[in-house]
Design an enzyme around this catalytic site. Structure first.
Site, PDB file in Angstrom:
ATOM      1  N   ASP A  56       1.552 -27.212 -36.862  1.00 52.56           N
ATOM      2  CA  ASP A  56       2.061 -26.023 -36.180  1.00 52.56           C
ATOM      3  C   ASP A  56       2.995 -25.282 -37.118  1.00 52.56           C
ATOM      4  O   ASP A  56       3.658 -25.896 -37.960  1.00 52.56           O
ATOM      5  CB  ASP A  56       2.812 -26.417 -34.903  1.00 52.56           C
ATOM      6  CG  ASP A  56       1.887 -26.885 -33.789  1.00 52.56           C
ATOM      7  OD1 ASP A  56       0.716 -26.455 -33.760  1.00 52.56           O
ATOM      8  OD2 ASP A  56       2.339 -27.670 -32.937  1.00 52.56           O
TER       9      ASP A  56
ATOM     10  N   ASP B 248      -4.096 -22.842 -31.144  1.00 49.53           N
ATOM     11  CA  ASP B 248      -3.431 -22.710 -29.849  1.00 49.53           C
ATOM     12  C   ASP B 248      -3.538 -21.280 -29.336  1.00 49.53           C
ATOM     13  O   ASP B 248      -3.733 -21.049 -28.140  1.00 49.53           O
ATOM     14  CB  ASP B 248      -1.956 -23.098 -29.959  1.00 49.53           C
ATOM     15  CG  ASP B 248      -1.741 -24.543 -30.372  1.00 49.53           C
ATOM     16  OD1 ASP B 248      -2.610 -25.385 -30.085  1.00 49.53           O
ATOM     17  OD2 ASP B 248      -0.697 -24.818 -30.996  1.00 49.53           O
TER      18      ASP B 248
END
Length: 182
Positions: A123, A141
């Protein structure tokens, strides 16, 4: 075979491929140019912050001991297979739902790849206001979010049409049954 891709929701698999490629390219760029936990301010409310996520969304179950890696991988693989099956079944007339599922598929596969190759999801997108930071996320995401948003939009947009159709069918059925009773 080409007809299958032209006449079904599989024609939108390019969206899945694009989401997957952009996701992996962005993650490898982060790995190659940043060190773990490094943060680079891009805007007054947005940083690139390189982190490893061993859990699910919002780092759910991150410290669960390792089993969650395989659990979330299995869920994503099953969901991906179901989405592929559904895309194959969807008629050419449907557009919004196959596009939504194509985004979700691309995002799911991007995160599955990370879990299988790295053991965690990479991330790096970090939005914040003052000292409050939204949990870091990635392109995969974002693709899943876009797909989910399109599903909700389709539900509201086409849900009314389906309700009207069901209402019309119900009224027609009632009219036919009352004529039969007479």
């Amino acid at each position: 075979m080409l007809k299958l891709f032209r006449e079904t929701g599989l024609r939108f698999l390019w969206i899945s491929a694009l989401a997957f490629i952009l996701d992996q390219w962005s993650k490898y760029t982060v790995i190659d140019t940043m060190s773990l936990y490094q943060s680079i301010q891009v805007l007054p409310f947005f940083n690139f912050t390189y982190v490893h996520n061993y859990g699910a969304a919002f780092s759910f179950l991150e410290n669960a001991g390792g089993w969650q890696r395989w659990f979330f991988t299995a869920i994503a693989v099953v969901v991906s297979v179901v989405i592929l099956w559904w895309l194959k079944q969807s008629p050419r007339s449907q557009k919004m739902l196959p596009v939504a599922f194509a985004f979700i598929l691309g995002g799911a596969l991007g995160n599955v790849y990370d879990r299988l190759v790295h053991g965690y999801v990479i991330d790096f997108l970090d939005f914040y206001v003052n000292n409050y930071h939204w949990p870091a996320f990635n392109i995969a995401d974002s693709a899943i979010f876009i797909g989910a948003a399109l599903l909700i939009i389709d539900m509201f947009k086409n849900g009314d049409k389906k309700s009207e159709e069901n209402g019309a069918e119900s009224k027609a059925g009632s009219a036919n049954s009352s004529e039969t009773i007479k």
